[in-house]
Motif scaffolding. Sequence first.
Motif, short mmCIF file in Angstrom:
data_model
loop_
_atom_site.label_atom_id
_atom_site.label_comp_id
_atom_site.label_asym_id
_atom_site.label_seq_id
_atom_site.Cartn_x
_atom_site.Cartn_y
_atom_site.Cartn_z
N THR A 59 63.30 39.28 50.90
CA THR A 59 62.39 40.18 50.49
C THR A 59 61.00 39.25 50.07
N GLU A 60 59.96 39.93 50.94
CA GLU A 60 58.61 38.98 50.84
C GLU A 60 57.65 39.89 50.25
N ILE A 61 57.04 39.32 49.08
CA ILE A 61 55.83 39.93 48.75
C ILE A 61 54.52 39.14 48.88
N LYS A 62 53.74 39.65 49.54
CA LYS A 62 52.33 38.82 49.98
C LYS A 62 51.30 39.37 49.08
N LEU A 63 50.91 38.35 48.19
CA LEU A 63 49.60 38.62 47.47
C LEU A 63 48.43 37.78 47.79
N PRO A 64 47.54 38.44 47.84
CA PRO A 64 45.99 37.91 48.08
C PRO A 64 45.88 36.85 47.09
N PRO A 65 45.01 35.80 47.27
CA PRO A 65 44.66 34.79 46.18
C PRO A 65 44.15 35.56 45.14
N LEU A 66 43.91 35.04 43.99
CA LEU A 66 43.39 35.76 42.51
C LEU A 66 41.91 35.71 42.92
N ARG A 67 41.31 34.78 43.85
CA ARG A 67 39.75 35.01 43.91
C ARG A 67 39.51 36.04 44.74
N LYS A 68 40.33 36.78 45.50
CA LYS A 68 39.97 38.14 46.10
C LYS A 68 40.65 39.23 45.65
N ARG A 69 41.10 39.13 44.22
CA ARG A 69 41.71 40.25 43.60
C ARG A 69 40.54 40.48 42.46
N GLU A 70 39.64 41.20 42.63
CA GLU A 70 38.38 41.46 41.51
C GLU A 70 39.07 42.13 40.24
N ASN A 71 39.94 43.08 40.54
CA ASN A 71 40.35 43.87 39.25
C ASN A 71 41.29 42.98 38.37
N ASP A 72 42.16 42.13 39.09
CA ASP A 72 43.16 41.25 38.23
C ASP A 72 42.48 40.24 37.47
N ARG A 73 41.17 39.70 38.08
CA ARG A 73 40.29 38.94 37.39
C ARG A 73 39.77 39.24 36.20
N GLU A 74 39.58 40.61 36.13
CA GLU A 74 39.05 41.33 34.98
C GLU A 74 39.96 41.58 34.01
N ASP A 75 41.21 41.84 34.49
CA ASP A 75 42.43 42.40 33.50
C ASP A 75 43.21 41.08 32.74
N ILE A 76 43.10 39.97 33.47
CA ILE A 76 43.93 38.93 33.08
C ILE A 76 43.52 38.39 31.54
N PRO A 77 41.78 38.17 31.41
CA PRO A 77 41.46 37.60 30.08
C PRO A 77 41.69 38.96 29.27
N MET A 78 41.34 40.34 29.70
CA MET A 78 41.71 41.16 28.58
C MET A 78 43.16 41.01 28.12
N ALA A 79 44.07 40.94 28.86
CA ALA A 79 45.42 41.01 28.40
C ALA A 79 45.79 39.98 27.49
N ALA A 80 45.22 38.63 27.94
CA ALA A 80 45.27 37.47 26.99
C ALA A 80 44.78 37.73 25.70
N ALA A 81 43.52 38.35 25.70
CA ALA A 81 43.06 38.70 24.21
C ALA A 81 43.77 39.46 23.57
N LEU A 82 44.33 40.68 24.04
CA LEU A 82 45.25 41.50 23.42
C LEU A 82 46.42 40.62 22.90
N GLU A 83 47.05 39.91 23.75
CA GLU A 83 48.26 39.01 23.36
C GLU A 83 47.78 38.34 22.21
N LEU A 84 46.50 37.58 22.14
CA LEU A 84 46.29 36.88 20.96
C LEU A 84 45.51 37.46 19.66
N LYS A 85 45.76 38.76 19.64
CA LYS A 85 44.92 39.28 18.72
C LYS A 85 45.53 39.05 17.05
N PRO A 86 45.00 39.09 16.17
CA PRO A 86 45.41 38.24 14.91
C PRO A 86 46.65 38.99 14.38
#
Length: 133
Positions: A59-86
């Motif tokens: 089973t192969e899942i091909k993912l483009p590099p993160l530099r080509k995934r604009e939406n993921d680049r924006e979502d990752i910091p948001m998810a991290a910030a929510l994880e670290l909320k006080p």
Amino acid sequence: MSAQTSFLRCLQERTVRPLGSESEIGVDIRVIAATHRDLDQRVEENLFRKDLLYRIRATEIKLPPLRKRENDREDIPMAAALELKPSFVSFPDPENSDFEDMLSVLRKIQTRIKKQSYQHRISDPVDWYIKNN
């Protein structure tokens, strides 16, 4: 290539011989592999075994590099910030904390996420936490 040969044999035979042992034992394994290299090209260059590639490519899942995934680049910091909320964990002030304090907090976060994923039998603990907090 000898490591690839040994690994392929383990996958095919479902047995391994522990170091220093004269007998083999059965194993039940699952493999998840990731690479940034073109394995088909490596096969052509005789740097990767064709039969091993066939085995791990069930089973192969091909993912483009993160530099080509604009939406993921924006979502990752948001998810991290929510994880670290006080409310989840108190994160020390980087200005007044040493490296060990920061690592300790990150380990606590990792442990809490793992516990939540096991307790609630969820596959994506970050998504679950965002939806439920």
